[in-house]
Design a protein around this motif. Structure first.
Motif, mmCIF file in Angstrom:
data_model
loop_
_atom_site.group_PDB
_atom_site.id
_atom_site.type_symbol
_atom_site.label_atom_id
_atom_site.label_comp_id
_atom_site.label_asym_id
_atom_site.label_seq_id
_atom_site.Cartn_x
_atom_site.Cartn_y
_atom_site.Cartn_z
ATOM 1 N N CYS A 119 0.823 -1.210 0.000
ATOM 2 C CA CYS A 119 0.000 0.000 0.000
ATOM 3 C C CYS A 119 0.860 1.265 0.000
ATOM 4 O O CYS A 119 0.470 2.275 -0.596
ATOM 5 C CB CYS A 119 -0.943 -0.008 1.200
ATOM 6 S SG CYS A 119 -2.223 -1.286 1.086
ATOM 7 N N ILE A 120 2.008 1.219 0.642
ATOM 8 C CA ILE A 120 2.918 2.371 0.597
ATOM 9 C C ILE A 120 3.398 2.591 -0.837
ATOM 10 O O ILE A 120 3.423 3.731 -1.324
ATOM 11 C CB ILE A 120 4.108 2.157 1.547
ATOM 12 C CG1 ILE A 120 3.656 2.327 2.998
ATOM 13 C CG2 ILE A 120 5.239 3.147 1.242
ATOM 14 C CD1 ILE A 120 4.704 1.934 4.019
ATOM 15 N N HIS A 136 3.211 4.784 6.435
ATOM 16 C CA HIS A 136 4.604 4.674 6.882
ATOM 17 C C HIS A 136 4.669 4.524 8.400
ATOM 18 O O HIS A 136 5.422 3.684 8.924
ATOM 19 C CB HIS A 136 5.397 5.913 6.463
ATOM 20 C CG HIS A 136 5.930 5.869 5.070
ATOM 21 N ND1 HIS A 136 6.886 4.952 4.667
ATOM 22 C CD2 HIS A 136 5.670 6.644 3.986
ATOM 23 C CE1 HIS A 136 7.189 5.162 3.397
ATOM 24 N NE2 HIS A 136 6.461 6.168 2.967
ATOM 25 N N PHE A 137 3.890 5.336 9.097
ATOM 26 C CA PHE A 137 3.933 5.313 10.559
ATOM 27 C C PHE A 137 3.429 3.981 11.100
ATOM 28 O O PHE A 137 4.012 3.415 12.041
ATOM 29 C CB PHE A 137 3.101 6.463 11.128
ATOM 30 C CG PHE A 137 3.154 6.548 12.629
ATOM 31 C CD1 PHE A 137 4.267 7.078 13.265
ATOM 32 C CD2 PHE A 137 2.099 6.087 13.401
ATOM 33 C CE1 PHE A 137 4.331 7.148 14.658
ATOM 34 C CE2 PHE A 137 2.157 6.151 14.783
ATOM 35 C CZ PHE A 137 3.270 6.684 15.408
ATOM 36 N N GLU A 138 2.357 3.477 10.533
ATOM 37 C CA GLU A 138 1.814 2.188 10.981
ATOM 38 C C GLU A 138 2.840 1.066 10.801
ATOM 39 O O GLU A 138 3.031 0.231 11.689
ATOM 40 C CB GLU A 138 0.540 1.860 10.187
ATOM 41 C CG GLU A 138 -0.174 0.606 10.639
ATOM 42 C CD GLU A 138 -0.924 0.777 11.950
ATOM 43 O OE1 GLU A 138 -1.202 -0.251 12.611
ATOM 44 O OE2 GLU A 138 -1.237 1.929 12.311
ATOM 45 N N LEU A 139 3.507 1.074 9.648
ATOM 46 C CA LEU A 139 4.525 0.054 9.396
ATOM 47 C C LEU A 139 5.719 0.234 10.322
ATOM 48 O O LEU A 139 6.274 -0.740 10.842
ATOM 49 C CB LEU A 139 4.973 0.110 7.936
ATOM 50 C CG LEU A 139 6.043 -0.906 7.513
ATOM 51 C CD1 LEU A 139 5.636 -2.330 7.879
ATOM 52 C CD2 LEU A 139 6.309 -0.799 6.013
ATOM 53 N N ALA A 140 6.107 1.478 10.566
ATOM 54 C CA ALA A 140 7.234 1.759 11.463
ATOM 55 C C ALA A 140 6.951 1.232 12.868
ATOM 56 O O ALA A 140 7.816 0.597 13.489
ATOM 57 C CB ALA A 140 7.511 3.258 11.504
ATOM 58 N N GLU A 141 5.757 1.485 13.379
ATOM 59 C CA GLU A 141 5.398 1.018 14.715
ATOM 60 C C GLU A 141 5.434 -0.509 14.795
ATOM 61 O O GLU A 141 5.909 -1.089 15.789
ATOM 62 C CB GLU A 141 4.006 1.531 15.090
ATOM 63 C CG GLU A 141 3.937 3.023 15.372
ATOM 64 C CD GLU A 141 4.333 3.342 16.812
ATOM 65 O OE1 GLU A 141 5.129 2.590 17.410
ATOM 66 O OE2 GLU A 141 3.840 4.351 17.338
ATOM 67 N N LYS A 153 13.093 2.702 11.330
ATOM 68 C CA LYS A 153 13.534 4.095 11.234
ATOM 69 C C LYS A 153 13.254 4.679 9.851
ATOM 70 O O LYS A 153 12.865 5.840 9.718
ATOM 71 C CB LYS A 153 15.024 4.197 11.552
ATOM 72 C CG LYS A 153 15.357 4.083 13.027
ATOM 73 C CD LYS A 153 16.860 4.233 13.241
ATOM 74 C CE LYS A 153 17.243 4.087 14.692
ATOM 75 N NZ LYS A 153 18.708 4.234 14.886
ATOM 76 N N LYS A 154 13.465 3.889 8.818
ATOM 77 C CA LYS A 154 13.242 4.372 7.455
ATOM 78 C C LYS A 154 11.803 4.834 7.257
ATOM 79 O O LYS A 154 11.542 5.805 6.535
ATOM 80 C CB LYS A 154 13.578 3.263 6.445
ATOM 81 C CG LYS A 154 15.044 2.863 6.424
ATOM 82 C CD LYS A 154 15.294 1.739 5.433
ATOM 83 C CE LYS A 154 16.754 1.322 5.432
ATOM 84 N NZ LYS A 154 17.012 0.206 4.479
ATOM 85 N N HIS A 155 10.881 4.146 7.913
ATOM 86 C CA HIS A 155 9.468 4.508 7.760
ATOM 87 C C HIS A 155 9.050 5.593 8.752
ATOM 88 O O HIS A 155 8.177 6.411 8.437
ATOM 89 C CB HIS A 155 8.600 3.258 7.904
ATOM 90 C CG HIS A 155 8.784 2.284 6.783
ATOM 91 N ND1 HIS A 155 8.253 2.483 5.526
ATOM 92 C CD2 HIS A 155 9.487 1.121 6.714
ATOM 93 C CE1 HIS A 155 8.592 1.474 4.731
ATOM 94 N NE2 HIS A 155 9.336 0.643 5.429
ATOM 95 N N PHE A 156 9.682 5.624 9.925
ATOM 96 C CA PHE A 156 9.401 6.723 10.854
ATOM 97 C C PHE A 156 9.773 8.065 10.229
ATOM 98 O O PHE A 156 9.115 9.083 10.473
ATOM 99 C CB PHE A 156 10.184 6.538 12.159
ATOM 100 C CG PHE A 156 9.439 5.776 13.210
ATOM 101 C CD1 PHE A 156 8.175 6.177 13.629
ATOM 102 C CD2 PHE A 156 10.010 4.657 13.794
ATOM 103 C CE1 PHE A 156 7.486 5.477 14.605
ATOM 104 C CE2 PHE A 156 9.329 3.946 14.780
ATOM 105 C CZ PHE A 156 8.066 4.355 15.180
ATOM 106 N N ILE A 157 10.845 8.080 9.443
ATOM 107 C CA ILE A 157 11.285 9.322 8.805
ATOM 108 C C ILE A 157 10.166 9.919 7.954
ATOM 109 O O ILE A 157 9.970 11.140 7.915
ATOM 110 C CB ILE A 157 12.541 9.076 7.950
ATOM 111 C CG1 ILE A 157 13.752 8.844 8.865
ATOM 112 C CG2 ILE A 157 12.810 10.246 6.995
ATOM 113 C CD1 ILE A 157 15.010 8.446 8.131
#
Length: 264
Positions: A119-120, A136-141, A153-157
């Motif tokens: 989906c991203i 991105h945030f959901e995947l990062a968590e 971290k790559k997705h939190f950015i």
């Protein structure tokens, strides 16, 4: 109304689908979902096709049938990308309901990770190129909860929640680093964010980190932490738009290399 009438045929299929669900004949129900989806696509009913898959995913998840749900989830992700479904708040909200229904576990997490990555990519191809921040945030968590910190971290950015990101970096620094590595974790993060042109967000991450770290107190200069002083000054300079234009990615990478021995 003849037997060839499309609406009558669809009505009969939906009635049969409901009967199969009531009888708990889930294998046949799954096959019928896929058949009906193909018919919607053949008739260019893209919205109805997407709705059908979404409803099927929730139906199977509500009954704990993860394998059947996974098959429809994969098909739904492919549907979004293949048919260039517009990236809307409604569609993003629907996607984000899926992870909350999955039980925790490595296998189940793998299904959710695959969906979110698909989906991203869909949101990147049909949006601004960076991908939807909420996805991105959901995947990062999720990745962070699995201790896959580098990937997270790559997705939190790109996740649009720098304060939350900062607290994660702080927690990792306090729990996983030696006292002499206080500046290591946040420096890596800040430089990566600057390279990606998230300067304002990087400033928020840094401010939250130094404010909440028990040994720093948020007051510049940070005595005994030259790396943090360096990052502080870099971020101060980058607040000026004219300087930011000159401070290219290549220059940031060069500076990063000069400090590589300190941040590795």
């Amino acid at each position: 109304m003849t037997s060839r009438d499309p609406q009558a045929q669809q009505s009969r299929i939906m009635s049969r689908l409901q009967r199969l669900l009531n009888e708990e004949n889930y294998y046949e129900a799954l096959q019928l979902y896929l058949t009906l989806y193909s018919r919607y696509i053949s008739n260019m009913k893209l919205e109805e096709a997407g709705d059908l898959l979404f409803e099927g995913v929730h139906m199977f998840l509500s009954r704990g049938l993860l394998e059947s749900a996974e098959e429809l989830i994969t098909k739904w992700g492919e549907h979004l990308k293949t048919h260039s479904v517009p990236v809307t708040e409604g569609e993003i909200s629907r996607i984000l309901t899926i992870p909350k229904q999955f039980p925790t576990g490595q296998k189940e997490a793998g299904v959710v990770i695959k969906l979110l990555r698909t989906c991203i990519k869909w949101s990147q191809e049909n949006g601004d190129g960076r991908g939807n921040a909420a996805l991105h945030f959901e995947l990062a968590e999720l990745l962070w909860s699995l201790q896959r910190y580098h990937e997270a971290k790559k997705h939190f950015i790109h996740g649009g929640q720098p304060k939350n990101f900062a607290l994660h970096v702080l927690d990792l620094s306090l729990k996983g680093g030696y006292p002499g590595e206080t500046g290591l974790f946040v420096t890596q993060t800040i430089l990566n964010m600057v390279v990606e042109d998230y300067v304002e967000e990087a400033s928020v991450v840094f401010a939250e980190f130094v404010t909440n770290h028990p040994n720093l107190g948020g007051v510049f200069p940070y005595r005994g932490y030259p790396l943090l002083n360096y990052i502080h000054m870099i971020l101060e300079v980058l607040q000026y738009e004219s300087v930011r234009t000159l401070f290219s990615i290549e220059k940031c990478q060069y500076l990063t290399q000069q400090y590589m021995t300190a941040i590795q």
